[in-house]
Scaffold this motif. Structure first.
Motif, PDB file in Angstrom:
ATOM      1  N   GLU A  51       8.534  28.191  29.605  1.00 43.58           N
ATOM      2  CA  GLU A  51       9.085  29.315  28.864  1.00 43.58           C
ATOM      3  C   GLU A  51      10.086  28.747  27.850  1.00 43.58           C
ATOM      4  OE1 GLU A  51      12.171  32.994  29.509  1.00 43.58           O
ATOM      5  OE2 GLU A  51      11.732  31.602  31.136  1.00 43.58           O
ATOM      6  N   VAL A  52       9.923  29.158  26.576  1.00 41.06           N
ATOM      7  CA  VAL A  52      10.824  28.636  25.551  1.00 41.06           C
ATOM      8  C   VAL A  52      12.143  29.402  25.606  1.00 41.06           C
ATOM      9  CG1 VAL A  52      11.195  28.310  23.083  1.00 41.06           C
ATOM     10  CG2 VAL A  52       8.932  27.904  24.076  1.00 41.06           C
ATOM     11  N   ILE A  53      13.193  28.691  25.987  1.00 35.48           N
ATOM     12  CA  ILE A  53      14.512  29.314  26.061  1.00 35.48           C
ATOM     13  C   ILE A  53      15.191  29.207  24.692  1.00 35.48           C
ATOM     14  CG2 ILE A  53      16.810  29.094  27.083  1.00 35.48           C
ATOM     15  CD1 ILE A  53      15.455  28.027  29.595  1.00 35.48           C
ATOM     16  N   GLY A  54      15.083  28.033  24.104  1.00 29.74           N
ATOM     17  CA  GLY A  54      15.690  27.829  22.796  1.00 29.74           C
ATOM     18  C   GLY A  54      14.740  27.069  21.892  1.00 29.74           C
ATOM     19  N   PHE A  55      14.938  27.233  20.592  1.00 28.23           N
ATOM     20  CA  PHE A  55      14.003  26.688  19.605  1.00 28.23           C
ATOM     21  C   PHE A  55      14.821  26.007  18.521  1.00 28.23           C
ATOM     22  CE2 PHE A  55      10.988  27.094  16.061  1.00 28.23           C
ATOM     23  CZ  PHE A  55       9.779  26.831  16.674  1.00 28.23           C
ATOM     24  N   ASN A  56      14.306  24.903  18.007  1.00 25.97           N
ATOM     25  CA  ASN A  56      15.069  24.079  17.073  1.00 25.97           C
ATOM     26  C   ASN A  56      14.164  23.725  15.896  1.00 25.97           C
ATOM     27  OD1 ASN A  56      17.164  21.808  16.526  1.00 25.97           O
ATOM     28  ND2 ASN A  56      15.268  20.667  16.803  1.00 25.97           N
ATOM     29  N   ASN A  57      14.716  23.768  14.668  1.00 19.98           N
ATOM     30  CA  ASN A  57      13.879  23.387  13.523  1.00 19.98           C
ATOM     31  C   ASN A  57      14.640  22.535  12.532  1.00 19.98           C
ATOM     32  OD1 ASN A  57      14.225  24.791  10.631  1.00 19.98           O
ATOM     33  ND2 ASN A  57      15.200  26.051  12.214  1.00 19.98           N
ATOM     34  N   ILE A  58      13.874  21.693  11.834  1.00 17.78           N
ATOM     35  CA  ILE A  58      14.495  20.878  10.787  1.00 17.78           C
ATOM     36  C   ILE A  58      13.817  21.151   9.448  1.00 17.78           C
ATOM     37  CG2 ILE A  58      15.296  19.054  12.364  1.00 17.78           C
ATOM     38  CD1 ILE A  58      12.895  17.335  11.404  1.00 17.78           C
ATOM     39  N   GLU A  59      13.270  22.388   9.333  1.00 15.90           N
ATOM     40  CA  GLU A  59      12.604  22.733   8.082  1.00 15.90           C
ATOM     41  C   GLU A  59      13.655  23.150   7.049  1.00 15.90           C
ATOM     42  OE1 GLU A  59       8.626  24.719   8.312  1.00 15.90           O
ATOM     43  OE2 GLU A  59       9.593  26.185   7.003  1.00 15.90           O
ATOM     44  N   LEU A  60      13.368  22.871   5.781  1.00 11.63           N
ATOM     45  CA  LEU A  60      14.305  23.251   4.717  1.00 11.63           C
ATOM     46  C   LEU A  60      13.926  24.614   4.153  1.00 11.63           C
ATOM     47  CD1 LEU A  60      14.637  19.801   2.903  1.00 11.63           C
ATOM     48  CD2 LEU A  60      15.909  20.698   4.860  1.00 11.63           C
ATOM     49  N   ILE A  61      14.527  24.954   3.010  1.00  9.99           N
ATOM     50  CA  ILE A  61      14.193  26.212   2.358  1.00  9.99           C
ATOM     51  C   ILE A  61      12.783  26.101   1.784  1.00  9.99           C
ATOM     52  CG2 ILE A  61      16.623  26.673   1.908  1.00  9.99           C
ATOM     53  CD1 ILE A  61      16.115  25.868  -1.040  1.00  9.99           C
ATOM     54  N   THR A  62      12.343  27.125   1.103  1.00 11.04           N
ATOM     55  CA  THR A  62      10.935  27.148   0.652  1.00 11.04           C
ATOM     56  C   THR A  62      10.552  25.857  -0.066  1.00 11.04           C
ATOM     57  OG1 THR A  62       9.247  28.390  -0.531  1.00 11.04           O
ATOM     58  CG2 THR A  62      11.423  28.279  -1.568  1.00 11.04           C
ATOM     59  N   ASP A  63       9.328  25.413   0.210  1.00 10.99           N
ATOM     60  CA  ASP A  63       8.843  24.225  -0.497  1.00 10.99           C
ATOM     61  C   ASP A  63       7.784  24.616  -1.528  1.00 10.99           C
ATOM     62  OD1 ASP A  63       6.816  24.830   1.281  1.00 10.99           O
ATOM     63  OD2 ASP A  63       7.110  23.029   2.514  1.00 10.99           O
ATOM     64  N   ARG A  64       7.774  25.943  -1.865  1.00 11.63           N
ATOM     65  CA  ARG A  64       6.841  26.418  -2.901  1.00 11.63           C
ATOM     66  C   ARG A  64       7.638  26.697  -4.174  1.00 11.63           C
ATOM     67  NH1 ARG A  64       3.257  30.890  -1.546  1.00 11.63           N
ATOM     68  NH2 ARG A  64       5.180  32.066  -1.649  1.00 11.63           N
ATOM     69  N   SER A  65       6.948  26.752  -5.292  1.00 11.57           N
ATOM     70  CA  SER A  65       7.662  26.892  -6.573  1.00 11.57           C
ATOM     71  C   SER A  65       8.318  28.267  -6.679  1.00 11.57           C
ATOM     72  CB  SER A  65       6.719  26.656  -7.736  1.00 11.57           C
ATOM     73  OG  SER A  65       5.962  27.831  -7.970  1.00 11.57           O
ATOM     74  N   LEU A  66       9.404  28.311  -7.424  1.00 13.23           N
ATOM     75  CA  LEU A  66      10.145  29.556  -7.634  1.00 13.23           C
ATOM     76  C   LEU A  66       9.242  30.597  -8.296  1.00 13.23           C
ATOM     77  CD1 LEU A  66      12.902  30.982  -7.543  1.00 13.23           C
ATOM     78  CD2 LEU A  66      13.417  29.991  -9.775  1.00 13.23           C
ATOM     79  N   GLU A  67       8.446  30.154  -9.214  1.00 11.68           N
ATOM     80  CA  GLU A  67       7.578  31.061  -9.971  1.00 11.68           C
ATOM     81  C   GLU A  67       6.597  31.789  -9.050  1.00 11.68           C
ATOM     82  OE1 GLU A  67       5.139  29.060 -12.827  1.00 11.68           O
ATOM     83  OE2 GLU A  67       4.140  30.938 -13.395  1.00 11.68           O
ATOM     84  N   ILE A  68       5.958  31.030  -8.183  1.00 14.80           N
ATOM     85  CA  ILE A  68       4.987  31.655  -7.265  1.00 14.80           C
ATOM     86  C   ILE A  68       5.691  32.628  -6.326  1.00 14.80           C
ATOM     87  CG2 ILE A  68       3.490  31.182  -5.279  1.00 14.80           C
ATOM     88  CD1 ILE A  68       2.515  28.709  -6.721  1.00 14.80           C
ATOM     89  N   ASN A  69       6.840  32.213  -5.791  1.00 14.21           N
ATOM     90  CA  ASN A  69       7.579  33.101  -4.892  1.00 14.21           C
ATOM     91  C   ASN A  69       7.965  34.401  -5.590  1.00 14.21           C
ATOM     92  OD1 ASN A  69       7.947  31.996  -2.170  1.00 14.21           O
ATOM     93  ND2 ASN A  69       8.954  30.279  -3.178  1.00 14.21           N
ATOM     94  N   LEU A  70       8.494  34.291  -6.790  1.00 13.27           N
ATOM     95  CA  LEU A  70       8.946  35.502  -7.505  1.00 13.27           C
ATOM     96  C   LEU A  70       7.768  36.432  -7.784  1.00 13.27           C
ATOM     97  CD1 LEU A  70      11.456  33.822 -10.003  1.00 13.27           C
ATOM     98  CD2 LEU A  70      12.048  35.316  -8.062  1.00 13.27           C
ATOM     99  N   LYS A  71       6.642  35.835  -8.132  1.00 16.19           N
ATOM    100  CA  LYS A  71       5.448  36.630  -8.440  1.00 16.19           C
ATOM    101  C   LYS A  71       4.977  37.373  -7.197  1.00 16.19           C
ATOM    102  CE  LYS A  71       1.111  35.415 -10.353  1.00 16.19           C
ATOM    103  NZ  LYS A  71       0.278  34.286 -10.783  1.00 16.19           N
TER     104      LYS A  71
END
Lengths: 444, 459
Positions: free
Chosen positions: A89-109
């Protein structure tokens, strides 16, 4: 040929704010949503595909995964790790991912399109750019043009971004929080939510700074610095990138108690009495959500539970919360928001004369002896171990020794077998402030 | 040998089951837990304090501790916890009637808790998967004492292992050609598969200091007097080698044989298809041996198996669980009937049995006067085991004080003869359980050690 179309019984319109006859809609700092269940800025809200699936599943709002400056962030491979309980059973979860790795243009669209297609749902955009006004002045109008309902300032990301002078590096400095919030209010017309980092000593300082900067609301907590486990064969932490690792951000049910305290601290703070709070931290069930709301949250954000189980969990969250609200007679989220705050106080205000003692229901007792050994070894030796004539064990509370610590009740594996029973002491309410035994007492 | 059944067809000739089915009929009755099942099950244990399961275990295994070790994936630790209390923990995990011992007393054995923790299967998981570099137990410095153990069954092996651990030299005298006693020869085949009994003994002997001499039968080619003179101490773990007879005419007729004799052959054969099978058979008795016999005959291909007991179901010594196994294999249970006459054909072979109906009259079992017959090609008797009369016939052995048929011992497992100890099924307090025999052997070893050390100190 006719096609049979029907809605399966019990399958509710996922966007309906009225569930089981209860209105779950919220107006959070001016942002309207059909229900208080939002997805936090994180991998599940990285792109239109996921967000649309979340809306289809019935989530009331989404905080789009953090946008940043160009060029986009680059992520490493191997990103998550977990702190497990029994049975994986997952009690706690940990990540080392950063903010979006996709372009600003695609995200805004994509944000523009999704908001257009789902006008009734809350869509908030998380942003993190360097700590100068130009950077914010550049990105905010672009976000405003998407039609999204508001922004959330990611001032709490504990890994990767602080090295670049962003995320927690800002969130740990009250002056910078105030400054960045001020720039956002200046260059953006809709609600600004400041997301706070828990990696500080006093959460109230950050909330006060956000309020001074003009924030419409705060959201908390972001993740906590963490190392979840070590691979003892290779002597490296998880997640392992090549032969190395780094600390990540901790979330999941294990952080819920920490997050709830921080939410309550802000809700109780006379300096921020009406500052709206979006509660985040280990919310996995309707009950978790209700607890955050009772401590002052106006909406709740979920991530880990969805990551482990998929978006469908929101169905039960809405169903369970609405049934409970109907049972309690709460006709809106507002109706029970902050209800637990008046009873949440400082230790010194507690009634020193209150007395409760444990009671063991002998019919429910399965004779495991856990209460006995816990009390005998580590508490107040207030449980007697007896043997019945037929050899059965019997555990009895020695009432005069019991201090009402709850330990036996906590270690007992059977629901309701041990209850704590408040005692009639005949003594008046007496806070430590006024207790004659307190050398620093306030003269009454 | 199953010579009394030589006139009957073999399982292959009867042909109820093809060879593959026959083989699977005698594979593990209760398959072992997978790693994942063991993890889930171990986490159901509440780690009780002063746990009732430990109290119920005749060999004092610290059950909550070994289950906690399994849950932490410390399999060797779990195995060592089990084996230090019970060196035959692997076979006990398979043959113990856990439903009347540890699992019955498990605090989760309540309706509200679903079911007891599956302690037996967890114990098997630990002992099946342990991986030690060398034997996990070390011998103490040699004491110079040499102890004789008679019988390499569970009691004798347990005693020998503990004595070796305590620094003594041990010689075991075994009548058969293999060690293990009932584990090797007497347990239903599907309860202990893959030559486990032999492997377990090999593991036990790894401790060193134990020699086994085979073909040594007390009362035949071995005398207690000799052992008594030549060794510092003697431990008798003779078991109960003789099957009780019905006491009826025709008991030697082809078609009638003690169940334990048949099971012994069944346990040892490499070719199940070659075993003689009675299509219709009767098993007389109400213990686990009767159940094992009836079930195994059904699994070999008998089409009509009837178990007959002179009292009611509630008085049967076979546990409910065992009775269920028999019923699930199509065994018919007939109660309140006792053997009256062995029916024979003109070639003096068994054709069935006449039974007298019985009832309980003020606590006394009394024939009602009514009789009935059951036709059968074979009758197997499983009405209890007794002392092999010859084994205690030499002049020294004959002096041993007895409790009824069995050897009398005090709480230190001492017999009436100095330096002679006994345990397992051959002594009075025996419950005829493997786990009890192991405990006797272990405790007797400590008693022997204590006496030998005291003697050395006095010298």
């Amino acid at each position: 040929m006719n096609t049979l179309t029907f809605t399966p019984p019990g399958k509710k319109d996922s966007g309906d704010s009225v569930v089981n006859g209860v209105d779950l809609s919220v107006n959070f700092a001016g942002i309207k949503a059909p229900n208080p269940f939002w997805l936090a800025s994180a991998p599940p809200t990285d792109k239109a595909y996921n967000v649309v699936r979340a809306y289809e599943a019935g989530w009331g709002g989404v905080v789009w995964k953090t946008l940043g400056e160009e060029p986009p962030a680059v992520n490493v491979s191997s990103r998550y790790s977990a702190h497990y309980g029994k049975n994986r059973e997952v009690i706690g979860f940990n990540n080392i991912e950063l903010i979006t790795d996709r372009s600003l243009e695609i995200n805004l669209k994509e944000i523009t399109q999704v908001k257009k297609d789902w006008p009734d749902r809350a869509l908030i955009v998380s942003i993190m750019v360097p700590c100068n006004e130009e950077a914010w002045a550049y990105i905010l109008p672009l976000v405003e043009a998407t039609g999204a309902d508001g922004i959330e300032l990611n001032l709490g990301c504990p890994h990767g971004m602080p090295e670049r002078g962003m995320g927690a590096a800002v969130g740990q400095n009250p002056d910078l929080i105030e400054k960045v919030t001020y720039w956002c209010k200046k260059h953006y017309s809709k609600p600004v939510i400041v997301k706070l980092t828990p990696n500080i000593t006093d959460i109230r300082v950050g909330a006060q700074a956000a309020l001074r900067g003009g924030a419409d609301a705060v959201s908390l907590i972001n993740t906590i610095n963490s190392i979840t486990s070590i691979d003892l064969d290779n002597m490296v932490a998880k997640p392992t990138v090549g032969h190395q690792s780094t600390h990540g951000g901790y979330c999941g049910s294990a952080v819920k108690p920490i997050a709830m305290n921080m939410v309550a601290e802000i809700a109780r703070d006379p300096a921020t009495p009406t500052l709206p709070i979006s509660g985040i931290g280990g919310i996995s069930t309707w009950r978790d959500a209700a607890e955050f709301i009772a401590l002052g949250a106006g909406s709740v954000q979920v991530c880990t539970a969805a990551m482990l189980n998929g978006f469908r969990i929101v169905e039960e969250m809405k169903d369970g919360l609405s049934r409970w609200m109907a049972e309690k007679g709460y006709d809106s989220i507002e109706a029970f928001s902050r209800k637990a705050i008046p009873q949440t106080t400082d230790w010194k205000h507690l009634d020193i004369n209150f007395k409760t003692i444990a009671k063991i229901d002998q019919d429910l007792c399965i004779e495991c002896g856990r209460c006995y050994i816990a009390c005998e070894d580590t508490s107040h030796q207030s449980i007697a171990k007896l043997t019945e004539q037929d050899g059965a064990r019997r555990y009895e509370v020695i009432e005069e020794e019991c201090v009402g610590c709850n330990l036996c009740q906590i270690t007992c594996p059977v629901d309701n077998c041990i209850t704590m029973v408040p005692q009639e002491t005949g003594q008046p309410f007496l806070a430590w402030d006024n207790d004659p035994r307190n050398p620093f007492r306030v003269a009454s | 040998m199953t010579s009394p059944l030589n006139h009957l067809p073999s399982a292959k000739e009867v042909g109820t089951y093809d060879p593959d089915t026959l083989a699977s009929n005698f594979s593990d009755l209760h398959p072992p837990l997978t790693h994942r099942q063991a993890m889930i099950e171990s986490q159901r244990c509440l780690y009780c304090f002063d746990a009732p399961c430990v109290e119920a275990c005749p060999s004092d295994i610290d059950i909550p501790s070994f289950i906690r070790q399994i849950s932490e994936n410390n399999i060797n630790g779990a195995a060592e916890t089990i084996l230090e209390a019970n060196i035959l923990g692997g076979s006990c995990a398979r043959v113990c009637p856990t439903e009347i011992l540890c699992e019955r007393s498990c605090v989760r054995n309540h309706d509200a808790e679903c079911q007891p923790v599956l302690i037996g299967l967890l114990q098997r998981h630990a002992t099946d998967h342990m991986q030690f570099d060398g034997h996990p137990f070390k011998r103490a410095t040699s004491t110079g004492s040499h102890v004789a153990v008679v019988g390499a069954g569970p009691a004798g092996l347990s005693c020998a292992h503990r004595l070796a651990m305590l620094g003594h030299q041990v010689t075991i005298f075994e009548a058969e050609q293999k060690p293990g006693g009932l584990n090797e020869y007497g347990i239903a085949r599907y309860k202990m598969t893959d030559d486990f009994a032999r492997k377990e003994v090999e593991f036990l002997l790894e401790i060193g200091g134990i020699e086994i001499q085979y073909g040594q039968r007390l009362g035949a080619n071995l005398e207690l007097a000799t052992l008594h003179n030549q060794y510092d101490s003697v431990f008798l773990s003779l078991g109960l080698g003789a099957s009780r007879a019905l006491g009826l005419t025709g008991e030697q007729a082809p078609g009638l044989m003690p169940a334990v004799d048949y099971i012994k052959v069944l346990r040892q054969t490499d070719d199940l298809g070659s075993l003689a099978v009675a299509k219709r058979c009767i098993v007389i008795g109400a213990g686990n041996t009767a159940i094992d016999m009836a079930t195994q005959m059904a699994r070999l291909g008998a089409t009509e198996v009837t178990l007959v007991y002179r009292r009611g179901v509630e008085a049967m010594s076979a546990t409910d669980h065992e009775q269920e196994i028999a019923k699930a294999n199509g065994v018919r249970m007939v109660t309140w009937a006792q053997p009256d006459e062995i029916l024979l054909d003109d070639q003096v072979r068994v054709t069935g049995m006449r039974f007298a109906k019985t009832h309980d009259q003020a606590g006394r079992l009394t024939p009602t006067g009514e009789t009935f017959e059951i036709a059968a090609d074979a009758v197997f008797t499983a009405i209890g085991q007794g002392f092999e009369g010859a084994s205690l016939s030499d002049t020294t052995a004959a002096e041993l004080a007895r409790d009824g048929e069995r050897i009398h011992v005090n709480e230190m497992f001492q017999t009436s003869l100095p330096n002679v100890y006994a345990g397992g099924d051959c002594v009075k307090p025996g419950q005829d359980l493997t786990v009890q025999a192991v405990q006797h052997g272990k405790l007797a070893a400590h008693a022997i050690h204590q006496a030998l050390v005291a003697k050395q100190e006095a010298a």
